[in-house]
Design a protein around this motif. Structure first.
Motif, PDB file in Angstrom:
ATOM      1  N   PRO A 112     -17.541  -1.292  10.648  1.00 47.96           N
ATOM      2  CA  PRO A 112     -17.448  -0.189   9.677  1.00 47.96           C
ATOM      3  C   PRO A 112     -16.440  -0.516   8.576  1.00 47.96           C
ATOM      4  CG  PRO A 112     -17.371   0.643  11.927  1.00 47.96           C
ATOM      5  CD  PRO A 112     -17.270  -0.843  12.023  1.00 47.96           C
ATOM      6  N   LYS A 113     -16.708  -0.053   7.382  1.00 48.93           N
ATOM      7  CA  LYS A 113     -15.817  -0.306   6.253  1.00 48.93           C
ATOM      8  C   LYS A 113     -14.508   0.437   6.457  1.00 48.93           C
ATOM      9  CE  LYS A 113     -15.793  -0.440   1.197  1.00 48.93           C
ATOM     10  NZ  LYS A 113     -15.571  -1.901   1.189  1.00 48.93           N
ATOM     11  N   PRO A 114     -13.374  -0.229   6.252  1.00 47.32           N
ATOM     12  CA  PRO A 114     -12.077   0.442   6.423  1.00 47.32           C
ATOM     13  C   PRO A 114     -11.874   1.566   5.421  1.00 47.32           C
ATOM     14  CG  PRO A 114     -11.817  -1.946   6.354  1.00 47.32           C
ATOM     15  CD  PRO A 114     -13.222  -1.652   5.927  1.00 47.32           C
ATOM     16  N   SER A 115     -10.944   2.424   5.728  1.00 51.28           N
ATOM     17  CA  SER A 115     -10.588   3.519   4.834  1.00 51.28           C
ATOM     18  C   SER A 115     -10.141   2.976   3.484  1.00 51.28           C
ATOM     19  CB  SER A 115      -9.459   4.336   5.460  1.00 51.28           C
ATOM     20  OG  SER A 115      -8.853   5.181   4.507  1.00 51.28           O
ATOM     21  N   ALA A 116     -10.476   3.735   2.429  1.00 49.70           N
ATOM     22  CA  ALA A 116     -10.046   3.345   1.085  1.00 49.70           C
ATOM     23  C   ALA A 116      -8.532   3.319   0.968  1.00 49.70           C
ATOM     24  CB  ALA A 116     -10.641   4.314   0.065  1.00 49.70           C
ATOM     25  N   PHE A 117      -7.851   4.010   1.869  1.00 50.76           N
ATOM     26  CA  PHE A 117      -6.381   4.024   1.866  1.00 50.76           C
ATOM     27  C   PHE A 117      -5.817   2.616   1.978  1.00 50.76           C
ATOM     28  CE2 PHE A 117      -2.761   3.580   4.767  1.00 50.76           C
ATOM     29  CZ  PHE A 117      -1.754   4.162   4.014  1.00 50.76           C
ATOM     30  N   ARG A 118      -6.533   1.753   2.689  1.00 50.90           N
ATOM     31  CA  ARG A 118      -6.005   0.411   2.922  1.00 50.90           C
ATOM     32  C   ARG A 118      -5.771  -0.344   1.625  1.00 50.90           C
ATOM     33  NH1 ARG A 118      -6.616  -1.348   8.089  1.00 50.90           N
ATOM     34  NH2 ARG A 118      -6.945  -3.535   7.592  1.00 50.90           N
ATOM     35  N   LEU A 119      -6.579  -0.068   0.609  1.00 56.71           N
ATOM     36  CA  LEU A 119      -6.469  -0.817  -0.641  1.00 56.71           C
ATOM     37  C   LEU A 119      -5.237  -0.429  -1.453  1.00 56.71           C
ATOM     38  CD1 LEU A 119     -10.219  -0.880  -1.698  1.00 56.71           C
ATOM     39  CD2 LEU A 119      -8.901  -2.640  -0.516  1.00 56.71           C
ATOM     40  N   THR A 120      -4.544   0.617  -1.025  1.00 53.77           N
ATOM     41  CA  THR A 120      -3.283   0.996  -1.675  1.00 53.77           C
ATOM     42  C   THR A 120      -2.140   1.073  -0.677  1.00 53.77           C
ATOM     43  OG1 THR A 120      -3.817   3.354  -1.428  1.00 53.77           O
ATOM     44  CG2 THR A 120      -4.454   2.284  -3.499  1.00 53.77           C
ATOM     45  N   GLY A 121      -2.422   0.793   0.599  1.00 54.71           N
ATOM     46  CA  GLY A 121      -1.419   0.938   1.646  1.00 54.71           C
ATOM     47  C   GLY A 121      -0.717  -0.364   1.965  1.00 54.71           C
ATOM     48  N   ARG A 122      -0.432  -0.559   3.244  1.00 53.37           N
ATOM     49  CA  ARG A 122       0.369  -1.690   3.715  1.00 53.37           C
ATOM     50  C   ARG A 122      -0.240  -3.019   3.283  1.00 53.37           C
ATOM     51  NH1 ARG A 122       0.985  -0.660   9.305  1.00 53.37           N
ATOM     52  NH2 ARG A 122       3.041   0.235   8.869  1.00 53.37           N
ATOM     53  N   ASN A 123       0.591  -3.850   2.672  1.00 45.95           N
ATOM     54  CA  ASN A 123       0.258  -5.231   2.293  1.00 45.95           C
ATOM     55  C   ASN A 123      -0.916  -5.338   1.314  1.00 45.95           C
ATOM     56  OD1 ASN A 123       2.300  -6.091   4.019  1.00 45.95           O
ATOM     57  ND2 ASN A 123       0.915  -6.385   5.747  1.00 45.95           N
ATOM     58  N   ALA A 124      -1.227  -4.236   0.625  1.00 45.21           N
ATOM     59  CA  ALA A 124      -2.357  -4.245  -0.295  1.00 45.21           C
ATOM     60  C   ALA A 124      -2.172  -5.218  -1.453  1.00 45.21           C
ATOM     61  CB  ALA A 124      -2.597  -2.836  -0.847  1.00 45.21           C
ATOM     62  N   HIS A 125      -0.921  -5.529  -1.788  1.00 53.78           N
ATOM     63  CA  HIS A 125      -0.655  -6.427  -2.918  1.00 53.78           C
ATOM     64  C   HIS A 125      -0.456  -7.872  -2.473  1.00 53.78           C
ATOM     65  CE1 HIS A 125      -0.451  -2.955  -5.498  1.00 53.78           C
ATOM     66  NE2 HIS A 125       0.501  -2.421  -4.757  1.00 53.78           N
ATOM     67  N   TRP A 126      -0.894  -8.182  -1.258  1.00 53.95           N
ATOM     68  CA  TRP A 126      -0.725  -9.538  -0.715  1.00 53.95           C
ATOM     69  C   TRP A 126      -2.076 -10.139  -0.324  1.00 53.95           C
ATOM     70  CZ3 TRP A 126       3.872 -12.211  -0.355  1.00 53.95           C
ATOM     71  CH2 TRP A 126       5.008 -11.491  -0.752  1.00 53.95           C
TER      72      TRP A 126
END
Length: 888
Positions: free
Chosen positions: A392-406
């Motif tokens: 299943p596709k992860p929550s959209a929150f992940r793209l702005t949450g933990r380690n999103a800029h890495w």
């Protein structure tokens, strides 16, 4: 220099002649509860994949197990499983409390020990104490949950489960017959007074690399013959696990698949009837249909049902090999163990041939534990953020949450981890300390690790080095250049040849991080740096990882000191490389200028009433709080923050400054045009044949005043090292009142009584090895310049004066004494835990704790933070070999 068999294996592996490192103790002890396995909506890693699901749910990014090994890509794994006939769970992995369950944060609740290991993993030993009664899972959770933060943790030994010696001592012993063949012995001792049953399941399996993409397993395991498991894998070829008969009985071979039990976890249909927890179901629930009757799968075990006589030891034998063997357990099998053990003894004897037996034991276990903490680590952040095609596709929150800029971080390596259970992931500054210790026994691996951390797959495009898995964007002290210089110098001293290619590579890789710091961590653009968290958790009145409740920012004494140290380390490296390439001479000028500017910023009252971080009245460095209106408040907390400026000290031989034109010209110009820079630092030279140049942030008079605090037993000086916060704050807490709010810090010698950072980490009093080690090294450097003429009172007020060399030795002795048996036969690190102090089956098994009680030396935090606490191995080396690191 190659003088023994283990050194030859290390050399051959480094030269690509034989891959002795393909198989090693790289299997983690905890994969559940990690960020990698967390696909929750809001980053609740501990609860998304808890221990209770670990036996039934396939992991995405790694594996875990008891005392096992795997290949360097983590695709084929071997570990141990046990059942005492009482437990509700097959013991396949270590149990511990999550962050929210523990009254002092997460904590493993088991007793296991890394007894021996060598860099090539040709010989390894691991010890585990397994109770004969039902393991008290619920009791440990319940009692710790009932305890406040002012109470100690409730440990497994506190439950009384080891009373009457009703437990098994299980030792796994591994010896490589060749790079591809591992002989295995499981020595099982019943310490109790009655015979006791034990089911033993040595288990071999494939990491699940297929489910996430909707593919089929790349390999499989099957029964080749009685007591023989055969494995076929496209990358690792065909291999066999030979399982010896025990007392004439061939073990039963069990097979299943390393697939999630969807019925149990998600209440949905299983795609296969044979799932990950089949051996648990087969043994504990008695469901014989749980295992595959076709004797094939991706997970297999040899089931031994033993009755171990009272106070007797039995041995189970196995052999894992890439070649079929006619007689797997003949005399050659025992000879392999005898030879590898002898070779391991010879290898470690070269380190300390004349030390006491106890010092050799402590050093060897420290290094062994560090080697056991090498783990396969896999984390592709982009894929983790986006999700897998078959899932299943992860929550959209992940793209702005933990380690999103890495999203560029891609790790798939064997790396040195802080703790294989509590911190089964890298932490950048821990990793660097590990490399310094690893250079004692495996300098090639130490260099490879530093290059990996600072390489393109880990470092952010902006130059930031990732801090640790829970928050790559946090900031750890930038000590990679220091560690690289230590490793380079150690190899140069011991072999006569410095690896200039390595030094040049690491120089360019950390240079981006240096400019990231100068551009992003100096908010006031005045050479006073922030850094934030810096790994020192709750050392001050604020959570430095978060925006300050007062607004504004901190000008951190430690953040600025780390940058001063960073500048000096790059200066040293640039000077070394400048001997071969004049471009580096020009770069050395940059680091020299910056080091001077940082020292001036810390020591001088600047323009517009800017506070100096040096407090002349108290003789100490303090951080300053800059409020939104520009007002500055000095945070007068006596802590490691104010001791960190001592790290910024370097000794230079005069030749670079007199023979390298660019450096001499720049230095002369600075002395003429900017004499103020030299007024605010220790930039001194000693005339004569031993002429040297000292550069340090703390000038001689400042050094003496700081040391009067450092060596005061009512302040920093503990019987077992330097406290992270002065004991002065026990009676005099520091309090800042601001706009109706109160912020305070007081001395806490043990675990934190606050919930900051989960409460399992405390920098408000305990003794931490890495900072102690850097302080000792700084004193050694100062001594190299001042010699015997510079003496200080130690302890403060005692009337006894010591040289800085003697002070460094005194601090080293106090730290090492944490582990040594004292005249009363006890090791301070174990406090009042009686089995560890008096029982012959416990007292020589060592933990290497995360930190230690500031007054008693009792071990606290993670029990196997083997990485930086393994620095005790270097301290022992220095105390027993006065020429060790003589020029560093």
């Amino acid at each position: 220099m190659v003088t023994n068999a283990e050194q030859q294996r290390i050399h051959d592996n480094a030269q690509g002649k034989a891959n002795w490192y393909r198989w090693g103790s790289y299997l983690s002890e905890r994969q559940w509860g990690t960020v990698r396995e967390d696909y929750s909506d809001y980053g609740d890693a501990w609860n998304y994949f808890p221990h209770d699901q670990a036996r039934s749910r396939a992991y995405r990014w790694g594996e875990d197990g008891l005392g096992g090994f795997c290949d360097e890509n983590g695709e084929v794994c071997f570990a141990l499983a046990f059942w005492n006939g009482q437990d509700p769970i097959l013991k396949e992995r270590l149990f511990g409390l999550t962050n929210s369950e523990g009254n002092h944060g997460e904590d493993v609740k088991e007793y296991y020990f890394y007894v021996d290991n060598t860099p090539s993993h040709a010989y390894m030993r691991w010890r585990y104490k397994y109770p004969q009664q039902a393991y008290p899972y619920d009791e440990l959770v319940r009692v710790n949950g009932e305890r406040s933060r002012q109470q100690p943790e409730y440990e497994l030994i506190d439950t009384g489960i080891f009373e009457g010696d009703r437990y098994f001592d299980i030792e796994a012993e591994y010896a490589k017959a060749s790079p591809e063949e591992i002989c295995i012995r499981l020595h099982i001792a019943n310490r109790g007074s009655n015979p006791a049953p034990l089911d033993v399941l040595p288990t071999l399996w494939l990491r699940n690399t297929w489910s996430w993409k909707g593919e089929q397993p790349p390999g499989h395991l099957f029964r080749a013959d009685a007591g023989i498991i055969q494995l076929k894998h496209p990358a690792l070829g065909t291999r066999w696990l030979y399982c010896d008969a025990f007392q004439g009985q061939t073990p039963t071979l069990l097979f299943t698949n390393n697939e999630t039990n969807c019925k149990r976890i998600f209440n949905s249909a299983n795609p296969t009837p044979y799932v990950k927890d089949a051996f648990h179901t087969y043994l504990i629930d008695g469901d014989r249909a749980a295992v595959n009757p076709q004797l094939i799968g991706t997970k297999a075990a040899a089931h031994y049902h033993l009755t171990v006589p009272a106070q007797q030891t039995v041995t189970v034998q196995l052999r894992f090999t890439n070649q079929p063997v006619d007689a797997a357990f003949n005399d050659d099998f025992d000879k392999v163990f005898h030879q590898r053990q002898q070779e391991a003894d010879e290898f470690y004897a070269t380190l300390l041939p004349h030390a006491s037996p106890d010092d050799r034991l402590v050093q060897r276990q420290a290094i062994a534990a560090l080697l056991w903490s090498k783990q396969f680590y896999y984390y592709d952040v982009y894929t983790w953020l986006q999700g897998d095609p078959a899932e299943p596709k992860p929550s959209a929150f992940r793209l702005t949450g933990r380690n999103a800029h890495w999203q560029m971080l891609y790790a798939k390596d064997v790396i040195s981890m802080p703790d294989a259970w509590e911190y089964p992931w890298f932490a950048a500054w821990d990793w660097s300390f590990h490399c310094v210790v690893l250079s004692l026994v495996d300098v090639h691996f130490a260099k490879q690790q530093l290059l990996l951390l600072c390489g393109k797959r880990y470092t952010n495009l902006n130059g930031q080095i990732p801090a640790y898995e829970w928050a790559f964007g946090d900031v750890n002290p930038p000590i990679q250049a220091w560690a690289a210089w230590k490793v380079y110098q150690y190899e140069k001293e011991t072999t006569g040849i410095g690896d200039r290619v390595f030094l040049e590579q690491i120089f360019h890789r950390v240079l981006g991080n240096y400019y990231w710091w100068t551009n992003l961590e100096d908010k006031g653009e005045n050479d006073l740096f922030q850094g934030g968290f810096l790994g020192l958790d709750n050392i001050t009145i604020f959570n430095r990882s978060a925006p300050l409740p007062t607004g504004g920012y901190l000008e951190q004494a430690d953040g600025t000191a780390w940058m001063g140290m960073f500048s000096l380390n790059l200066l040293r490296i640039a000077i070394e490389l400048g001997c071969y390439d004049r471009v580096y001479r020009q770069m050395a000028c940059i680091f020299l200028r910056h080091a001077l500017s940082i020292a001036q910023a810390m020591n001088q009252i600047g323009q517009d009433n800017q506070l100096s971080l040096w407090d002349e009245a108290d003789g100490f460095y303090f951080s300053a709080l800059v409020l939104p209106d520009g007002q500055e408040i000095r945070i007068q907390v006596y802590s490691l923050e104010g001791l960190a400026p001592l790290f910024a000290v370097a000794i230079f031989e005069p030749e670079p400054f007199t023979l390298e034109p660019e450096l001499k010209e720049d230095l002369d110009w600075l002395e003429q045009k900017r004499p103020d820079l030299f007024d605010n630092c220790a930039f001194l030279s000693v005339p004569g044949e031993t002429e040297r140049i000292l550069f340090a942030i703390a000038k001689p008079d400042q050094l003496k005043r700081i040391l009067s605090h450092l060596l005061n037993e009512d302040e920093f000086l503990s019987p077992y090292g330097i406290r992270s916060l002065s004991r002065y704050h026990l009676e005099h807490p520091y309090v800042l009142n601001y706009q109706g709010h109160s912020y305070s810090v007081n001395y806490e010698p043990a675990e934190s009584t606050t919930g900051d950072f989960g409460g399992n980490s405390n920098w408000r009093g305990p003794i931490w090895f890495p900072m102690n080690y850097l302080l000792i090294e700084s004193l050694q450097r100062y001594y190299r310049y001042f010699g015997d003429s510079f003496q200080v009172e130690c302890p403060t007020g005692s009337g006894k004066y010591m040289t800085l060399k003697e002070v460094a030795q005194e601090l080293s002795q106090r730290l090492v004494n944490l582990f040594r048996k004292q005249p009363n036969g006890q090791r301070p690190m174990y406090g009042e835990i009686q089995p560890f102090q008096h029982d012959p089956h416990w007292q020589d098994l060592l933990f290497f704790h995360e930190y230690f009680h500031g007054d008693t030396g009792f071990g606290l935090g993670a029990s196997q933070q083997t990485g930086w606490t393994a620095l005790v191995a270097i301290l022992i080396q220095q105390l027993n070999d006065p020429n060790f690191y003589s020029q560093l």
